[in-house]
Scaffold this motif. Structure first.
Motif, PDB file in Angstrom:
ATOM      1  N   ARG A  21      57.984  31.766  33.968  1.00 45.27           N
ATOM      2  CA  ARG A  21      58.659  32.192  35.201  1.00 45.27           C
ATOM      3  C   ARG A  21      57.744  33.052  36.060  1.00 45.27           C
ATOM      4  O   ARG A  21      57.863  33.079  37.288  1.00 45.27           O
ATOM      5  CB  ARG A  21      59.929  32.958  34.831  1.00 45.27           C
ATOM      6  N   LEU A  22      56.800  33.744  35.447  1.00 50.03           N
ATOM      7  CA  LEU A  22      55.901  34.632  36.185  1.00 50.03           C
ATOM      8  C   LEU A  22      54.807  33.891  36.948  1.00 50.03           C
ATOM      9  O   LEU A  22      54.186  34.452  37.839  1.00 50.03           O
ATOM     10  CB  LEU A  22      55.252  35.636  35.219  1.00 50.03           C
ATOM     11  N   ASN A  23      54.527  32.652  36.568  1.00 47.52           N
ATOM     12  CA  ASN A  23      53.476  31.842  37.222  1.00 47.52           C
ATOM     13  C   ASN A  23      52.134  32.575  37.262  1.00 47.52           C
ATOM     14  O   ASN A  23      51.466  32.607  38.278  1.00 47.52           O
ATOM     15  CB  ASN A  23      53.884  31.444  38.637  1.00 47.52           C
ATOM     16  N   LEU A  24      51.763  33.179  36.144  1.00 43.79           N
ATOM     17  CA  LEU A  24      50.484  33.880  36.082  1.00 43.79           C
ATOM     18  C   LEU A  24      49.340  32.884  36.012  1.00 43.79           C
ATOM     19  O   LEU A  24      49.453  31.844  35.383  1.00 43.79           O
ATOM     20  CB  LEU A  24      50.434  34.787  34.840  1.00 43.79           C
ATOM     21  N   THR A  25      48.256  33.209  36.657  1.00 48.04           N
ATOM     22  CA  THR A  25      47.046  32.392  36.579  1.00 48.04           C
ATOM     23  C   THR A  25      45.909  33.277  36.112  1.00 48.04           C
ATOM     24  O   THR A  25      45.928  34.490  36.297  1.00 48.04           O
ATOM     25  CB  THR A  25      46.683  31.789  37.949  1.00 48.04           C
ATOM     26  N   LYS A  26      44.929  32.660  35.497  1.00 50.30           N
ATOM     27  CA  LYS A  26      43.756  33.423  35.079  1.00 50.30           C
ATOM     28  C   LYS A  26      43.042  33.913  36.328  1.00 50.30           C
ATOM     29  O   LYS A  26      42.959  33.222  37.332  1.00 50.30           O
ATOM     30  CB  LYS A  26      42.819  32.560  34.250  1.00 50.30           C
ATOM     31  N   SER A  27      42.538  35.131  36.228  1.00 49.51           N
ATOM     32  CA  SER A  27      41.824  35.680  37.373  1.00 49.51           C
ATOM     33  C   SER A  27      40.541  34.882  37.593  1.00 49.51           C
ATOM     34  O   SER A  27      39.934  34.375  36.657  1.00 49.51           O
ATOM     35  CB  SER A  27      41.505  37.153  37.156  1.00 49.51           C
ATOM     36  N   ALA A  28      40.157  34.783  38.834  1.00 54.91           N
ATOM     37  CA  ALA A  28      38.969  34.020  39.189  1.00 54.91           C
ATOM     38  C   ALA A  28      37.754  34.937  39.252  1.00 54.91           C
ATOM     39  O   ALA A  28      37.001  34.918  40.197  1.00 54.91           O
ATOM     40  CB  ALA A  28      39.185  33.326  40.526  1.00 54.91           C
ATOM     41  N   LYS A  29      37.592  35.755  38.223  1.00 50.29           N
ATOM     42  CA  LYS A  29      36.438  36.645  38.186  1.00 50.29           C
ATOM     43  C   LYS A  29      35.174  35.832  37.971  1.00 50.29           C
ATOM     44  O   LYS A  29      35.154  34.901  37.187  1.00 50.29           O
ATOM     45  CB  LYS A  29      36.567  37.637  37.041  1.00 50.29           C
TER      46      LYS A  29
END
Length: 98
Positions: free
Chosen positions: A67-75
């Motif tokens: 539900r949070l729709n988290l994505t990996k950071s694009a570091k």
């Protein structure tokens, strides 16, 4: 929270370090590097404790995280050098005097 306590909390939640890192959008190595320090940052400790409580009450975590729709950071990886770059940063040209 000590790293050992952190691992115990993850175990109570039924999670491995890899699965935990995936859930919170981190790299597993970034999480396991805390073993060297012996302590876990507060934000990771809180998340692990909350996940442990959810596990104890048999509340599934996958629907919550989806539900949070988290994505990996694009570091950008540190130290990504190439010709004309040092550590990933563009470098100016240095003119040497004769």
């Amino acid at each position: 929270m000590s790293y050992e306590e952190f691992i115990s909390e993850l175990g109570k939640a039924g999670l491995s370090v890899r699965k935990f890192a995936d859930l919170v959008g981190m790299r597993p190595n970034s999480v396991s590097n805390n073993a060297k320090r012996g302590q876990v940052p507060t934000h990771l400790a809180v998340i692990a404790a909350l996940l442990s409580e959810l596990g104890a009450h048999r509340i599934p975590i996958d629907p919550i995280f989806s539900r949070l729709n988290l994505t990996k950071s694009a570091k950008k990886p540190r130290g990504a050098s190439a010709v004309g770059k040092f550590g990933g940063d563009k470098q100016g040209r240095l003119e040497l005097l004769p």
